[in-house]
Design an enzyme around this catalytic site. Structure first.
Site, mmCIF file in Angstrom:
data_model
loop_
_atom_site.group_PDB
_atom_site.id
_atom_site.type_symbol
_atom_site.label_atom_id
_atom_site.label_comp_id
_atom_site.label_asym_id
_atom_site.label_seq_id
_atom_site.Cartn_x
_atom_site.Cartn_y
_atom_site.Cartn_z
ATOM 1 N N SER A 1 0.888 -1.186 -0.039
ATOM 2 C CA SER A 1 0.097 0.046 0.095
ATOM 3 C C SER A 1 0.645 1.367 0.051
ATOM 4 O O SER A 1 1.864 1.326 0.667
ATOM 5 C CB SER A 1 -0.887 -0.058 1.074
ATOM 6 O OG SER A 1 -1.709 1.462 1.111
ATOM 7 N N THR B 1 -5.718 1.753 -6.929
ATOM 8 C CA THR B 1 -7.056 1.619 -6.102
ATOM 9 C C THR B 1 -7.893 2.880 -6.370
ATOM 10 O O THR B 1 -7.630 3.885 -6.194
ATOM 11 C CB THR B 1 -6.615 1.566 -4.692
ATOM 12 O OG1 THR B 1 -5.941 0.172 -4.327
ATOM 13 C CG2 THR B 1 -8.037 1.143 -3.795
ATOM 14 N N ASP C 1 -11.299 -9.668 -5.171
ATOM 15 C CA ASP C 1 -10.883 -9.182 -3.887
ATOM 16 C C ASP C 1 -12.205 -9.074 -3.226
ATOM 17 O O ASP C 1 -13.002 -8.399 -3.733
ATOM 18 C CB ASP C 1 -10.075 -8.074 -3.978
ATOM 19 C CG ASP C 1 -9.445 -7.481 -2.609
ATOM 20 O OD1 ASP C 1 -9.919 -7.931 -1.730
ATOM 21 O OD2 ASP C 1 -8.525 -6.792 -2.760
ATOM 22 N N GLY C 2 -12.305 -9.754 -2.038
ATOM 23 C CA GLY C 2 -13.560 -9.705 -1.083
ATOM 24 C C GLY C 2 -14.052 -10.715 -0.707
ATOM 25 O O GLY C 2 -14.624 -11.628 -1.237
ATOM 26 N N GLY C 3 -13.928 -11.278 0.842
ATOM 27 C CA GLY C 3 -14.774 -12.158 1.217
ATOM 28 C C GLY C 3 -14.005 -13.708 1.084
ATOM 29 O O GLY C 3 -14.579 -14.607 1.499
ATOM 30 N N ARG D 1 -11.925 -16.535 2.686
ATOM 31 C CA ARG D 1 -11.692 -16.942 4.111
ATOM 32 C C ARG D 1 -11.053 -18.366 3.986
ATOM 33 O O ARG D 1 -10.767 -18.891 5.037
ATOM 34 C CB ARG D 1 -12.853 -16.944 4.968
ATOM 35 C CG ARG D 1 -13.386 -15.462 5.469
ATOM 36 C CD ARG D 1 -12.386 -14.700 6.024
ATOM 37 N NE ARG D 1 -12.764 -13.034 6.474
ATOM 38 C CZ ARG D 1 -12.818 -12.341 5.554
ATOM 39 N NH1 ARG D 1 -12.344 -12.347 4.217
ATOM 40 N NH2 ARG D 1 -13.448 -10.964 5.853
ATOM 41 N N TYR E 1 -2.962 5.446 -4.776
ATOM 42 C CA TYR E 1 -4.269 6.217 -5.053
ATOM 43 C C TYR E 1 -3.872 7.141 -5.898
ATOM 44 O O TYR E 1 -2.983 7.943 -5.910
ATOM 45 C CB TYR E 1 -4.820 6.570 -3.528
ATOM 46 C CG TYR E 1 -5.112 5.626 -2.579
ATOM 47 C CD1 TYR E 1 -5.974 4.869 -2.990
ATOM 48 C CD2 TYR E 1 -4.175 5.543 -1.609
ATOM 49 C CE1 TYR E 1 -6.468 3.993 -1.713
ATOM 50 C CE2 TYR E 1 -4.596 4.490 -0.764
ATOM 51 C CZ TYR E 1 -5.719 3.346 -0.867
ATOM 52 O OH TYR E 1 -5.791 2.589 0.171
ATOM 53 N N LYS F 1 -7.890 -1.453 -9.419
ATOM 54 C CA LYS F 1 -8.710 -2.199 -8.263
ATOM 55 C C LYS F 1 -9.818 -1.421 -8.089
ATOM 56 O O LYS F 1 -9.870 -0.231 -7.608
ATOM 57 C CB LYS F 1 -7.668 -2.514 -7.003
ATOM 58 C CG LYS F 1 -8.207 -3.228 -5.839
ATOM 59 C CD LYS F 1 -7.060 -3.411 -4.741
ATOM 60 C CE LYS F 1 -7.717 -4.132 -3.491
ATOM 61 N NZ LYS F 1 -8.786 -3.364 -3.147
ATOM 62 N N HIS G 1 -13.593 -2.914 -2.016
ATOM 63 C CA HIS G 1 -12.808 -2.447 -1.041
ATOM 64 C C HIS G 1 -13.163 -3.279 0.279
ATOM 65 O O HIS G 1 -13.169 -2.671 1.365
ATOM 66 C CB HIS G 1 -13.014 -1.167 -0.845
ATOM 67 C CG HIS G 1 -11.535 -0.544 -0.507
ATOM 68 N ND1 HIS G 1 -10.882 0.174 -1.276
ATOM 69 C CD2 HIS G 1 -10.994 -0.641 0.808
ATOM 70 C CE1 HIS G 1 -9.658 0.556 -0.572
ATOM 71 N NE2 HIS G 1 -9.683 0.245 0.522
ATOM 72 N N GLY H 1 -6.852 -9.682 2.346
ATOM 73 C CA GLY H 1 -6.577 -8.633 3.333
ATOM 74 C C GLY H 1 -6.681 -9.024 4.712
ATOM 75 O O GLY H 1 -5.590 -9.344 5.250
ATOM 76 N N ARG H 2 -7.975 -8.914 5.079
ATOM 77 C CA ARG H 2 -8.020 -9.133 6.225
ATOM 78 C C ARG H 2 -7.660 -10.323 6.965
ATOM 79 O O ARG H 2 -7.061 -10.614 8.016
ATOM 80 C CB ARG H 2 -9.851 -9.083 6.858
ATOM 81 C CG ARG H 2 -10.181 -7.710 6.806
ATOM 82 C CD ARG H 2 -11.814 -7.964 7.091
ATOM 83 N NE ARG H 2 -12.533 -6.545 6.957
ATOM 84 C CZ ARG H 2 -13.368 -6.268 5.588
ATOM 85 N NH1 ARG H 2 -13.172 -6.950 4.748
ATOM 86 N NH2 ARG H 2 -13.780 -4.970 5.858
#
Length: 393
Positions: free
Chosen positions: A108, A156, A309-311, A313, A130, A254, A278, A332-333
């Site tokens: 980032s 992004t 990207d997203g969710g 797990r 950015y 992104k 995001h 990410g998380r």
């Protein structure tokens, strides 16, 4: 001493929640407004199913692929996330973990570690930026990235500065000084292992962002850089075309969720797009990114690489995304929870959990290679896919 290894990303999250001060953990969860998109990113994967085989599977599976010219051991990339104050080693620990597991790192612009230090830990590093500041400032950041050896750029765009959260936003200081330490002492005391980790490293979280400043100059604080970004007018597609022309390596946009935006990205010559909302931090009630993926793949999948990207797990989530047309996914998380739970080893643990899940799904689906996955490998219910942005309008 308790076992540091964990078997799921969910357990990494539980350990991160126990270990981190409440505001730090809340910053990782984030989300916006009611959290509809945040939840849908997870729920959507549970609506997709498999129909596994019971014989004829391959005894060995190949998980490797290539994204933006970088060979990776499995279709999982590290998504860029800002100011990783969850651990003293921050992005360097993540970069080392990614390198150890054979994958690439997105760094980032708001990272807490300098790009030169991160690339030394993992040469397969993409710089994320950015549209922030003047063109001259952005050009200087690109030049620094080139000099450091970044192998690609991620731009992004999926952020609309929606700050309100029904459950409350975390209180994050602009900088760490004596007054701040006194103010937040009760929360730090309640997280002794996190505090001890920082004490052993000889310091406290540095909330500055060195990659937003020229080499050798004092870096701005996170909120200083964030303020510059907020005050910069959003880019036009001509602006993004200019940015594409300034970078002679692979470039990803992104944040694409609409068909018309995907076609515009193809028209300006980007190499890849990330279908992303995001992580639920953009405009709430935007559908889960996996719901938008199939239509975008149909529209532009023959013109550029597409990542999701997203969710994500678990490894089966990765397989569902790849089967529906993504070249890879970004996490990410998940890795931040691993970093909080056990530093570099925790990030490696998360990547190992995903690798094992991918391999198990390939075995059940009787696919020898991850690149052999097809939409027919996934059970998609009626009405699941969203076609956002009618290009016929």
């Amino acid at each position: 001493m308790s076992n540091a290894w964990f078997e799921t990303v969910a357990e990494a999250q539980r350990r991160a929640k126990r270990r981190l001060p409440k505001p730090v953990y809340q910053a990782l969860v984030a989300g916006s407004e009611k959290g509809v998109t945040l939840e849908d990113n997870l729920t959507a994967f549970t609506e997709l199913g498999f129909a596994p085989h019971v014989a004829g599977q391959f005894p060995e599976r190949d998980l490797s692929t290539t994204v933006m010219g970088q060979p990776i051991s499995m279709p999982v990339l590290i998504s860029p996330t800002g100011v990783q104050a969850v651990h003293p080693d921050g992005e360097v620990a993540v970069a080392r973990a990614a390198a150890a597991r054979g994958t690439a790192m997105g760094l980032s612009a708001f990272a807490s570690k300098a790009i030169e230090e991160v690339i030394a830990a993992n040469p397969q590093t993409f710089l994320q930026i950015y549209w922030s500041g003047t063109r001259d400032l952005m050009q200087a950041r690109l030049d620094r990235a080139k000099s450091a050896g970044a192998v690609g750029m991620i731009v992004t765009l999926d952020w609309s500065f929606s700050h309100g959260r029904d459950w409350g936003s975390p209180a994050i200081p602009d900088r760490i000084d004596l007054r701040t330490m006194v103010k937040y002492a009760p929360q730090v005391i309640s997280s002794p292992r996190w505090a001890l980790t920082w004490a052993k490293a000889g310091g406290h979280p540095d909330l500055t962002v060195p990659n937003m400043a020229p080499v050798g100059e004092k870096p701005p604080t996170f909120f200083g850089a964030y303020g510059e970004w907020m005050q910069t007018p959003p880019p036009s597609w001509d602006d993004l075309r200019w940015l594409r022309e300034q970078w002679d390596g692979p470039m990803m946009i992104k944040g694409i969720m609409r068909l018309d935006d995907a076609k515009q990205a193809a028209a300006i010559g980007v190499d890849a797009i990330s279908v992303s909302n995001h992580g639920g931090n953009n405009l709430d009630t935007t559908p889960a990114s996996i719901r938008a993926l199939p239509a975008i793949v149909d529209a532009v999948g023959d013109q550029m690489e597409i990542v999701l990207d997203g969710g994500i797990r678990r490894g089966s989530d990765v397989v569902k995304a790849v089967a529906l047309g993504a070249k890879a996914v970004m996490i990410g998380r998940a890795y931040l929870w691993g970093l909080a739970a056990n530093g570099q080893a925790g990030v490696e643990n998360v990547l190992d959990v995903l690798r094992s899940g991918i391999d198990s799904a390939l075995l059940g689906l009787a696919r020898q290679r991850v690149t052999d996955l097809r939409p027919s490998d996934v059970l998609v219910p009626d009405g699941f896919t969203r076609h956002l942005g009618d290009t016929e309008e």
